[in-house]
Design a protein around this motif. Sequence first.
Motif, short mmCIF file in Angstrom:
data_model
loop_
_atom_site.label_atom_id
_atom_site.label_comp_id
_atom_site.label_asym_id
_atom_site.label_seq_id
_atom_site.Cartn_x
_atom_site.Cartn_y
_atom_site.Cartn_z
N MET A 186 0.83 -1.21 0.00
CA MET A 186 0.00 0.00 0.00
C MET A 186 0.87 1.26 0.00
SD MET A 186 -3.30 -0.85 2.40
CE MET A 186 -2.40 -1.50 3.80
N LEU A 187 1.99 1.22 0.71
CA LEU A 187 2.91 2.35 0.70
C LEU A 187 3.46 2.59 -0.70
CD1 LEU A 187 5.04 1.97 3.97
CD2 LEU A 187 3.57 3.91 3.38
N ARG A 188 3.85 1.51 -1.36
CA ARG A 188 4.47 1.63 -2.68
C ARG A 188 3.51 2.18 -3.73
NH1 ARG A 188 6.73 -3.38 -1.13
NH2 ARG A 188 5.16 -4.50 -2.35
N CYS A 189 2.23 1.79 -3.65
CA CYS A 189 1.28 2.23 -4.67
C CYS A 189 0.64 3.58 -4.34
CB CYS A 189 0.20 1.17 -4.89
SG CYS A 189 -1.02 1.04 -3.58
N GLY A 190 0.98 4.16 -3.19
CA GLY A 190 0.45 5.47 -2.84
C GLY A 190 -0.90 5.44 -2.17
N CYS A 191 -1.34 4.27 -1.73
CA CYS A 191 -2.63 4.19 -1.03
C CYS A 191 -2.54 4.80 0.36
CB CYS A 191 -3.09 2.74 -0.94
SG CYS A 191 -4.71 2.53 -0.17
N ILE A 192 -1.37 4.69 0.98
CA ILE A 192 -1.18 5.26 2.31
C ILE A 192 0.12 6.05 2.35
CG2 ILE A 192 -2.50 3.46 3.50
CD1 ILE A 192 0.12 2.12 4.23
N ARG A 193 0.20 6.97 3.31
CA ARG A 193 1.42 7.74 3.53
C ARG A 193 1.44 8.20 4.98
NH1 ARG A 193 0.91 13.48 3.54
NH2 ARG A 193 -1.22 14.18 3.09
N ILE A 194 2.61 8.53 5.49
CA ILE A 194 2.78 9.02 6.85
C ILE A 194 3.18 10.50 6.79
CG2 ILE A 194 4.06 8.83 9.02
CD1 ILE A 194 2.35 6.46 8.66
N ALA A 195 2.57 11.33 7.63
CA ALA A 195 2.92 12.75 7.69
C ALA A 195 3.00 13.19 9.15
CB ALA A 195 1.89 13.59 6.94
N GLU A 196 3.81 14.22 9.41
CA GLU A 196 3.96 14.76 10.76
C GLU A 196 3.59 16.24 10.77
OE1 GLU A 196 7.88 13.91 12.16
OE2 GLU A 196 7.53 11.73 12.28
N TYR A 197 2.98 16.67 11.89
CA TYR A 197 2.53 18.06 12.02
C TYR A 197 2.93 18.59 13.39
CZ TYR A 197 -0.39 16.97 7.99
OH TYR A 197 -0.83 16.58 6.73
N ALA A 198 3.38 19.84 13.41
CA ALA A 198 3.74 20.48 14.67
C ALA A 198 2.48 20.99 15.37
CB ALA A 198 4.70 21.64 14.41
N LYS A 199 2.57 21.25 16.65
CA LYS A 199 1.45 21.80 17.42
C LYS A 199 0.93 23.07 16.76
CE LYS A 199 0.33 23.78 21.94
NZ LYS A 199 0.86 24.15 23.28
N ASP A 200 -0.38 23.20 16.69
CA ASP A 200 -1.11 24.34 16.13
C ASP A 200 -1.17 24.33 14.60
OD1 ASP A 200 -1.66 25.39 18.66
OD2 ASP A 200 0.21 26.51 18.71
N ALA A 201 -0.57 23.34 13.96
CA ALA A 201 -0.67 23.25 12.50
C ALA A 201 -2.09 22.86 12.11
CB ALA A 201 0.32 22.22 11.97
N VAL A 202 -2.57 23.42 11.01
CA VAL A 202 -3.90 23.08 10.49
C VAL A 202 -3.73 22.00 9.43
CG1 VAL A 202 -6.00 23.90 9.37
CG2 VAL A 202 -4.76 25.40 10.96
N ILE A 203 -4.26 20.82 9.71
CA ILE A 203 -4.10 19.68 8.80
C ILE A 203 -5.06 19.82 7.61
CG2 ILE A 203 -4.24 17.15 8.64
CD1 ILE A 203 -3.61 17.10 11.66
N PHE A 204 -6.30 20.18 7.89
CA PHE A 204 -7.29 20.51 6.86
C PHE A 204 -7.95 21.82 7.24
CE2 PHE A 204 -7.67 15.76 6.12
CZ PHE A 204 -7.16 15.78 4.83
N HIS A 205 -8.17 22.67 6.24
CA HIS A 205 -8.91 23.92 6.45
C HIS A 205 -10.36 23.74 6.02
CE1 HIS A 205 -4.75 25.49 6.30
NE2 HIS A 205 -5.20 26.48 7.04
N THR A 206 -11.24 24.54 6.61
CA THR A 206 -12.62 24.60 6.15
C THR A 206 -12.63 24.95 4.66
OG1 THR A 206 -13.43 25.30 8.32
CG2 THR A 206 -14.85 25.75 6.43
N GLY A 207 -13.37 24.19 3.88
CA GLY A 207 -13.42 24.42 2.44
C GLY A 207 -12.53 23.51 1.63
N ASP A 208 -11.53 22.88 2.29
CA ASP A 208 -10.68 21.92 1.58
C ASP A 208 -11.51 20.75 1.08
OD1 ASP A 208 -8.47 23.44 2.10
OD2 ASP A 208 -7.63 22.13 3.66
#
Length: 222
Positions: free
Chosen positions: A20-42
Amino acid sequence: MALFNHPVLRGVTEAEYEEMLRCGCIRIAEYAKDAVIFHTGDLPREFGILISGEIYLENMDLWGNRVIVHQISAGGAFAETYAFCKMPMMVDVTAVRDCRVLFVHLGVLLDSFHQEKSWQKKLIYNLLILSTQKNLLWSNRFFCITPKHIRTRVMTYLSAEAVKCGKREFTIPFDRQQMADYLNVERSALSKELGRMKRDGILTFQKNRFCLCEMDHAQALE
């Protein structure tokens, strides 16, 4: 959180995970405190599984008033309904602490090219179960914000937390402002009501640690 213990990956083998990693079905991401992962309207094409950290789903009106729609801790999923329905986000998804997220790309997951893959059937089935469980959680919040009186909202929320923990003494995941946002009430009004409930012998608390006292239900609502 052990990644393979998450419900959405139940039954998935390490070899399937790597595929699944190789075909792009899943991925890992990291976010710092207060980061907006998704915004309203995305318009998300993937949904997230929180591996570590904490996030809030928040709604902000035009006057800057914030309401915490939902709190998600490690193991929780978010944005799957928006991604499946191809609808824009109605909330902001914000990291309360440093976060690590596993994203699942629905376009890749549902691609007919992968329909014979064993991991596709597992993920789709697990996602259905996960979605059903989340509907129960949303119902719980609806029960919390429906009552007109602050005391009833507080009692509904704390009672649910006590049932979830299996005991009368427990710690909630909110500070006082966050609790007010979650219950959709003013912080000052919430603090005053908690003080009255403490004087009435309904509960005791120290910061976000609460203990519910035994008493008659009608007496508690007075």
